[in-house]
Design a protein around this motif. Structure first.
Motif, PDB file in Angstrom:
ATOM      1  N   ASN A  96      26.970 -17.337 -39.571  1.00  0.00           N
ATOM      2  CA  ASN A  96      27.211 -16.299 -40.572  1.00  0.00           C
ATOM      3  C   ASN A  96      26.124 -16.405 -41.644  1.00  0.00           C
ATOM      4  O   ASN A  96      25.307 -17.332 -41.625  1.00  0.00           O
ATOM      5  CB  ASN A  96      28.626 -16.392 -41.158  1.00  0.00           C
ATOM      6  N   VAL A  97      26.116 -15.472 -42.563  1.00  0.00           N
ATOM      7  CA  VAL A  97      25.057 -15.438 -43.573  1.00  0.00           C
ATOM      8  C   VAL A  97      25.087 -16.675 -44.472  1.00  0.00           C
ATOM      9  O   VAL A  97      24.034 -17.275 -44.710  1.00  0.00           O
ATOM     10  CB  VAL A  97      25.122 -14.124 -44.398  1.00  0.00           C
ATOM     11  N   PRO A  98      26.250 -17.099 -45.001  1.00  0.00           N
ATOM     12  CA  PRO A  98      26.226 -18.310 -45.830  1.00  0.00           C
ATOM     13  C   PRO A  98      25.678 -19.534 -45.076  1.00  0.00           C
ATOM     14  O   PRO A  98      24.954 -20.351 -45.649  1.00  0.00           O
ATOM     15  CB  PRO A  98      27.692 -18.519 -46.215  1.00  0.00           C
ATOM     16  N   TRP A 101      21.827 -19.057 -44.833  1.00  0.00           N
ATOM     17  CA  TRP A 101      21.168 -19.256 -46.126  1.00  0.00           C
ATOM     18  C   TRP A 101      21.150 -20.724 -46.512  1.00  0.00           C
ATOM     19  O   TRP A 101      20.180 -21.222 -47.071  1.00  0.00           O
ATOM     20  CB  TRP A 101      21.845 -18.419 -47.205  1.00  0.00           C
ATOM     21  N   ARG A 102      22.231 -21.411 -46.230  1.00  0.00           N
ATOM     22  CA  ARG A 102      22.271 -22.848 -46.534  1.00  0.00           C
ATOM     23  C   ARG A 102      21.230 -23.592 -45.686  1.00  0.00           C
ATOM     24  O   ARG A 102      20.522 -24.462 -46.185  1.00  0.00           O
ATOM     25  CB  ARG A 102      23.668 -23.403 -46.264  1.00  0.00           C
ATOM     26  N   GLU A 108      14.008 -28.388 -45.303  1.00  0.00           N
ATOM     27  CA  GLU A 108      13.123 -29.555 -45.247  1.00  0.00           C
ATOM     28  C   GLU A 108      13.867 -30.855 -44.988  1.00  0.00           C
ATOM     29  O   GLU A 108      13.236 -31.888 -44.774  1.00  0.00           O
ATOM     30  CB  GLU A 108      12.324 -29.656 -46.555  1.00  0.00           C
ATOM     31  N   GLU A 109      15.167 -30.829 -45.012  1.00  0.00           N
ATOM     32  CA  GLU A 109      15.937 -32.058 -44.803  1.00  0.00           C
ATOM     33  C   GLU A 109      15.955 -32.429 -43.321  1.00  0.00           C
ATOM     34  O   GLU A 109      15.729 -31.583 -42.451  1.00  0.00           O
ATOM     35  CB  GLU A 109      17.346 -31.867 -45.349  1.00  0.00           C
ATOM     36  N   PRO A 110      16.248 -33.702 -43.025  1.00  0.00           N
ATOM     37  CA  PRO A 110      16.341 -34.112 -41.618  1.00  0.00           C
ATOM     38  C   PRO A 110      17.386 -33.279 -40.871  1.00  0.00           C
ATOM     39  O   PRO A 110      18.357 -32.799 -41.464  1.00  0.00           O
ATOM     40  CB  PRO A 110      16.777 -35.579 -41.706  1.00  0.00           C
ATOM     41  N   LEU A 111      17.194 -33.157 -39.578  1.00  0.00           N
ATOM     42  CA  LEU A 111      18.032 -32.264 -38.773  1.00  0.00           C
ATOM     43  C   LEU A 111      19.524 -32.570 -38.910  1.00  0.00           C
ATOM     44  O   LEU A 111      20.330 -31.650 -39.045  1.00  0.00           O
ATOM     45  CB  LEU A 111      17.593 -32.329 -37.304  1.00  0.00           C
ATOM     46  N   GLU A 112      19.901 -33.831 -38.892  1.00  0.00           N
ATOM     47  CA  GLU A 112      21.326 -34.172 -39.000  1.00  0.00           C
ATOM     48  C   GLU A 112      21.903 -33.733 -40.347  1.00  0.00           C
ATOM     49  O   GLU A 112      23.022 -33.226 -40.420  1.00  0.00           O
ATOM     50  CB  GLU A 112      21.544 -35.675 -38.792  1.00  0.00           C
ATOM     51  N   THR A 113      21.158 -33.916 -41.411  1.00  0.00           N
ATOM     52  CA  THR A 113      21.595 -33.475 -42.740  1.00  0.00           C
ATOM     53  C   THR A 113      21.643 -31.959 -42.806  1.00  0.00           C
ATOM     54  O   THR A 113      22.568 -31.378 -43.392  1.00  0.00           O
ATOM     55  CB  THR A 113      20.644 -34.028 -43.821  1.00  0.00           C
ATOM     56  N   LEU A 114      20.669 -31.343 -42.210  1.00  0.00           N
ATOM     57  CA  LEU A 114      20.622 -29.876 -42.184  1.00  0.00           C
ATOM     58  C   LEU A 114      21.853 -29.295 -41.490  1.00  0.00           C
ATOM     59  O   LEU A 114      22.431 -28.305 -41.948  1.00  0.00           O
ATOM     60  CB  LEU A 114      19.339 -29.427 -41.474  1.00  0.00           C
ATOM     61  N   ILE A 115      22.282 -29.926 -40.425  1.00  0.00           N
ATOM     62  CA  ILE A 115      23.482 -29.475 -39.714  1.00  0.00           C
ATOM     63  C   ILE A 115      24.705 -29.562 -40.617  1.00  0.00           C
ATOM     64  O   ILE A 115      25.498 -28.618 -40.708  1.00  0.00           O
ATOM     65  CB  ILE A 115      23.689 -30.306 -38.432  1.00  0.00           C
ATOM     66  N   THR A 116      24.842 -30.683 -41.295  1.00  0.00           N
ATOM     67  CA  THR A 116      25.983 -30.859 -42.197  1.00  0.00           C
ATOM     68  C   THR A 116      25.990 -29.783 -43.280  1.00  0.00           C
ATOM     69  O   THR A 116      27.028 -29.185 -43.571  1.00  0.00           O
ATOM     70  CB  THR A 116      25.935 -32.259 -42.844  1.00  0.00           C
ATOM     71  N   VAL A 119      26.839 -26.236 -41.701  1.00  0.00           N
ATOM     72  CA  VAL A 119      28.261 -26.095 -41.368  1.00  0.00           C
ATOM     73  C   VAL A 119      29.090 -25.955 -42.647  1.00  0.00           C
ATOM     74  O   VAL A 119      30.001 -25.111 -42.717  1.00  0.00           O
ATOM     75  CB  VAL A 119      28.753 -27.293 -40.513  1.00  0.00           C
ATOM     76  N   ALA A 120      28.757 -26.741 -43.669  1.00  0.00           N
ATOM     77  CA  ALA A 120      29.477 -26.615 -44.942  1.00  0.00           C
ATOM     78  C   ALA A 120      29.282 -25.220 -45.541  1.00  0.00           C
ATOM     79  O   ALA A 120      30.237 -24.611 -46.028  1.00  0.00           O
ATOM     80  CB  ALA A 120      29.002 -27.687 -45.913  1.00  0.00           C
ATOM     81  N   GLY A 121      28.077 -24.715 -45.498  1.00  0.00           N
ATOM     82  CA  GLY A 121      27.819 -23.370 -46.019  1.00  0.00           C
ATOM     83  C   GLY A 121      28.610 -22.315 -45.258  1.00  0.00           C
ATOM     84  O   GLY A 121      29.169 -21.393 -45.843  1.00  0.00           O
ATOM     85  N   GLY A 122      28.670 -22.470 -43.945  1.00  0.00           N
ATOM     86  CA  GLY A 122      29.404 -21.500 -43.127  1.00  0.00           C
ATOM     87  C   GLY A 122      30.893 -21.524 -43.381  1.00  0.00           C
ATOM     88  O   GLY A 122      31.527 -20.475 -43.507  1.00  0.00           O
TER      89      GLY A 122
END
Length: 153
Positions: A96-98, A101-102, A108-116, A119-122
């Motif tokens: 979704n958009v959130p 956007w998140r 620029e964060e590591p992939l694992e952090t980016l996933i977290t 998912v939190a944004g969504g």
């Protein structure tokens, strides 16, 4: 920035990219999107997805990619799930958009952090909001009312 690839039922992937361009125009230049058309076979979808996923991986200096897809268990998700290796390519459903956007905001964060963060944004972007007009909300004198109904806004 991890490569970003969105694969979803048409026209959601392209629509998400257009929505992202409002706030992150430079980040969307390298974004890969695939709108899965209803007349394509699973093999055709997978061939197109493989090509776009390779482009997403090539666009990242770490050789990593985040894939967003719309519905778990549907053709776009199943296709990209077969292509992802789980190490360099991670997949999130429920795009979704959130969420997008998140992901772009913390690209620029590591992939694992980016996933977290994605998912939190969504999940945090889905909520019931107050439907009263703003001037009606301001006129309520109780800012710390303990009634739980006032905390739903």
């Amino acid at each position: 920035m991890a490569g970003l690839f969105i694969i979803a039922h048409a026209p959601l992937a392209s629509a998400l990219k257009l929505a992202a361009q409002h706030c992150f125009p430079e980040a969307t230049e390298r974004m890969q999107v695939l709108d899965v058309q209803p007349n394509l076979s699973a093999d055709e979808v997978e061939a197109q997805a493989r090509l776009l996923l390779e482009r997403a991986l090539e666009g990242d200096e770490r050789g990593e990619a985040l894939v967003l897809t719309d519905v778990f268990g549907a053709t776009p998700c199943n296709c990209v799930q077969r292509l992802a290796d789980g190490v360099h390519v991670k997949v999130i459903t429920g795009a979704n958009v959130p969420m997008l956007w998140r992901a772009l905001n913390y690209a620029e964060e590591p992939l694992e952090t980016l996933i977290t963060r994605a998912v939190a944004g969504g999940t945090q972007g889905v909520m019931q909001i107050a439907t009263s007009r703003p001037h009606n909300q301001v006129s309520q004198p109780t800012s710390h009312d303990q009634d739980h109904r006032h905390h739903q806004q």
